[in-house]
Design an enzyme around this catalytic site. Sequence first.
Site, PDB file in Angstrom:
ATOM      1  N   HIS A 140       3.449   2.480  -1.318  1.00 43.87           N
ATOM      2  CA  HIS A 140       4.449   2.410  -0.244  1.00 43.87           C
ATOM      3  C   HIS A 140       5.797   2.778  -0.877  1.00 43.87           C
ATOM      4  O   HIS A 140       6.004   2.547  -2.070  1.00 43.87           O
ATOM      5  CB  HIS A 140       4.471   0.963   0.274  1.00 43.87           C
ATOM      6  CG  HIS A 140       5.341   0.719   1.459  1.00 43.87           C
ATOM      7  ND1 HIS A 140       6.687   0.489   1.334  1.00 43.87           N
ATOM      8  CD2 HIS A 140       5.069   0.649   2.777  1.00 43.87           C
ATOM      9  CE1 HIS A 140       7.201   0.281   2.540  1.00 43.87           C
ATOM     10  NE2 HIS A 140       6.237   0.365   3.438  1.00 43.87           N
ATOM     11  N   ASP A 217       1.698  -5.069  -6.054  1.00 42.51           N
ATOM     12  CA  ASP A 217       2.263  -5.123  -4.709  1.00 42.51           C
ATOM     13  C   ASP A 217       1.150  -5.611  -3.780  1.00 42.51           C
ATOM     14  O   ASP A 217       0.256  -4.844  -3.409  1.00 42.51           O
ATOM     15  CB  ASP A 217       2.770  -3.730  -4.314  1.00 42.51           C
ATOM     16  CG  ASP A 217       3.191  -3.658  -2.855  1.00 42.51           C
ATOM     17  OD1 ASP A 217       3.071  -4.678  -2.144  1.00 42.51           O
ATOM     18  OD2 ASP A 217       3.618  -2.570  -2.418  1.00 42.51           O
ATOM     19  N   GLN A 220      -0.215  -5.904   1.412  1.00 41.83           N
ATOM     20  CA  GLN A 220      -1.348  -5.727   2.332  1.00 41.83           C
ATOM     21  C   GLN A 220      -2.600  -6.456   1.860  1.00 41.83           C
ATOM     22  O   GLN A 220      -3.631  -6.404   2.532  1.00 41.83           O
ATOM     23  CB  GLN A 220      -1.671  -4.228   2.490  1.00 41.83           C
ATOM     24  CG  GLN A 220      -0.534  -3.402   3.037  1.00 41.83           C
ATOM     25  CD  GLN A 220      -0.203  -3.712   4.499  1.00 41.83           C
ATOM     26  OE1 GLN A 220      -0.939  -4.421   5.195  1.00 41.83           O
ATOM     27  NE2 GLN A 220       0.914  -3.200   4.966  1.00 41.83           N
ATOM     28  N   LYS A 243       3.708 -10.326   7.181  1.00 39.49           N
ATOM     29  CA  LYS A 243       2.392  -9.693   7.327  1.00 39.49           C
ATOM     30  C   LYS A 243       1.294 -10.752   7.221  1.00 39.49           C
ATOM     31  O   LYS A 243       0.120 -10.474   7.416  1.00 39.49           O
ATOM     32  CB  LYS A 243       2.201  -8.627   6.249  1.00 39.49           C
ATOM     33  CG  LYS A 243       3.165  -7.449   6.380  1.00 39.49           C
ATOM     34  CD  LYS A 243       2.874  -6.404   5.340  1.00 39.49           C
ATOM     35  CE  LYS A 243       4.044  -5.479   5.099  1.00 39.49           C
ATOM     36  NZ  LYS A 243       4.301  -4.544   6.178  1.00 39.49           N
ATOM     37  N   CYS A 381       5.682   5.086   5.601  1.00 37.33           N
ATOM     38  CA  CYS A 381       6.463   4.866   4.374  1.00 37.33           C
ATOM     39  C   CYS A 381       5.654   5.204   3.128  1.00 37.33           C
ATOM     40  O   CYS A 381       5.713   4.497   2.109  1.00 37.33           O
ATOM     41  CB  CYS A 381       6.972   3.425   4.277  1.00 37.33           C
ATOM     42  SG  CYS A 381       7.958   2.941   5.670  1.00 37.33           S
TER      43      CYS A 381
HETATM   44  N1  7TS Z   1       4.120  -2.683   0.068  1.00 38.89           N
HETATM   45  C1  7TS Z   1       3.168  -2.310   0.930  1.00 38.89           C
HETATM   46  C2  7TS Z   1       1.823  -1.938   0.429  1.00 38.89           C
HETATM   47  C3  7TS Z   1       3.453  -2.328   2.303  1.00 38.89           C
HETATM   48  O1  7TS Z   1       2.501  -1.976   3.158  1.00 38.89           O
HETATM   49  C4  7TS Z   1       4.746  -2.687   2.749  1.00 38.89           C
HETATM   50  C5  7TS Z   1       5.130  -2.660   4.193  1.00 38.89           C
HETATM   51  C6  7TS Z   1       5.681  -3.081   1.789  1.00 38.89           C
HETATM   52  C7  7TS Z   1       5.333  -3.053   0.460  1.00 38.89           C
HETATM   53  C8  7TS Z   1       7.049  -3.551   2.163  1.00 38.89           C
HETATM   54  O2  7TS Z   1       6.978  -4.752   2.808  1.00 38.89           O
HETATM   55  P1  7TS Z   1       8.282  -5.402   3.451  1.00 38.89           P
HETATM   56  O3  7TS Z   1       7.771  -6.600   4.155  1.00 38.89           O
HETATM   57  O4  7TS Z   1       9.209  -5.721   2.353  1.00 38.89           O
HETATM   58  O5  7TS Z   1       8.835  -4.375   4.397  1.00 38.89           O
HETATM   59  N2  7TS Z   1       4.313  -1.844   4.988  1.00 38.89           N
HETATM   60  C9  7TS Z   1       4.543  -1.477   6.272  1.00 38.89           C
HETATM   61  C10 7TS Z   1       3.645  -0.705   6.989  1.00 38.89           C
HETATM   62  O6  7TS Z   1       2.600  -0.270   6.563  1.00 38.89           O
HETATM   63  N3  7TS Z   1       4.131  -0.510   8.226  1.00 38.89           N
HETATM   64  O7  7TS Z   1       5.311  -1.150   8.315  1.00 38.89           O
HETATM   65  C11 7TS Z   1       5.580  -1.765   7.104  1.00 38.89           C
END
Ligand code: 7TS
Length: 423
Positions: A140, A217, A220, A243, A381
Site C-alpha cells: 500500500h 504492515d 489487512q 479496519k 493506493c
Molecule cells: N496498509 C495496508 C495494507 C492497507 O490496506 C491500508 C489501508 C493501510 C496500510 C493504511 O491504513 P490507514 O488506516 O492508516 O489508512 N487500505 C485501504 C484500502 O485498501 N482502501 O482504503 C484504505
Amino acid sequence: MAFTPHHVTETSPRGSSAEFDVERIRRDFPALAQKVHGKPLVYLDNAATSQKPQAVIEAEEHFYRRDCSNIHRGVHELSERATKSYEDARVKAQRFVNAPDSKEIIFVRGATEAINLVAGTFGRKYVQAGDEILITAMEHHSNIVPWQILCEEKGAKLRVAPINDRGELLLAEYEKLLGPKTRLAALVHVSNVLGTINPVREMVESAHRKGIPVLLDGAQAAPHLKVDVQDLDCEFYAFSGHKLYGPTGIGVLYGKAEVLDAMPPYQGGGDMISSVTFEKTIYNSLPYKFEAGTSNIAGGIGLGAAVDYLNGIGMESIAAYEDELLAYATEEISRIPGLRIIGTAEKKAGVISFVMEGIHPHDVGTILDQEGIAVRTGHHCAQPLMERFGIPATTRASLALYNTKREIDTLVMGIQKVKELLG
Ligand code: 7TS
C-alpha cells in the site's frame, strides 16, 4: 507516569461460540440494516473500513457521556475512569497480538502513522547514505512513501521484492535482496488488493538470519487472522482500528521494547516527557515516549471494545468462516465470462479484485451502488501494483465477518446487470 493496569474491565463479554452465527452477528452492526437506493445494503468495502458493532459505538458514547476527561494527569474521578479505560484498551490490544508487554503497544492514528513513526525515528537514526530499505511489489502507498521520503533525505535506496502473476511473493528473489546494506525489511502481511497472505514468519526468519529487523504492515491481516507477534518475531507490527471494527483515527504500532527504547521520540509535547527545563528534557518511558499530546482517548476505548467483541467470537472462527466465504465468492465470481480475478494466490484472505473486459471499474462500482452494493474501485493506493499487472484499476469486493453467501449471490447478480448494461 507509568500506569499499571491491574484488572482489565472487558465490555460485552459474549462467550465464545463454537458455531458461527452470522445472522446474530449481523444484528450487532446497526449500519447493516439499512437500505441504499431502495435495496438492502450489501457492504463489501471492508478493506477500506469496516462497520462498527453496537458495543464499539456504545463504548465511545459512554466515554463522551460519562467519563470525558483527559488522561494520565487528572486526580479527579472522571480522569481516573478515562485513564483506566484507555490503559485497559492498551492491554486488550497487547493480548490481541500476543505482545509480551503493554508498554510495547503505541497508540497511533492508524497503520499509516505507525509506519511513518518507524520511518521518522528508527529510520532517521539507523539509515545512512547508501543503505537500503526492502519492501515488496504489493505494498500500500503507506508502506512505500514514508520509505521514499526517508531514502530521499538520507541518500538511501528503496528495493522491491517482486511477485508472480498470481500475486505471490517470489521468496528466492526476496532473500537475494536481503543484503548487507538492508537496514529494514518493511513487508505487508496481507495485500489490500490481491488478498495474498504472505509467509511473513519465514520472511522474518530469513531477514533475521542476516541481522535485518522487520516491520510488518498488518492493516489487512489483523481483521482476518490471529496475529501473534511473538511467534512472528517481527520488530514492528502496524495495524488500524477502523479496519478491525473499531473507530477511525486510532491504531497500533507494536514494537519490541528494546528496539523502541533505543529509538528517538516521534513528536515532542505533553505526556511524552518525564521532565522539561529549557536546558534539557528527559523523555517519558514506553509507551508514552511516543504518544505526544492528548490522544484519541475515545478511539482507544472503542478499539478496546472492538477487541473484546472479536475475542467473544474468536479469531480462529472468524478466519474459518471468512475462508469458506472467500472460496464461495471466488468460485461464483470466476464463473462470470469476461471477468478476470487479479490476485489468485494459494493463500488469500478476504479480498477479491477483478477486471471486466471492455468495462471500466468505475462504471462497475457505480452500477453496483445502484443495487445497494458497496465496493471500492480504483488503484486502492497501490499504483505500482496496478502497473505490475498492466491495469489502471480494479473493482474490489472485500469481506468481513458479517458478510454472507446470500450477499455474494447479490454481488454476482449485480455484476451480471453491469454486463447487460455495458457489456
Ligand atoms: N496498509 C495496508 C495494507 C492497507 O490496506 C491500508 C489501508 C493501510 C496500510 C493504511 O491504513 P490507514 O488506516 O492508516 O489508512 N487500505 C485501504 C484500502 O485498501 N482502501 O482504503 C484504505
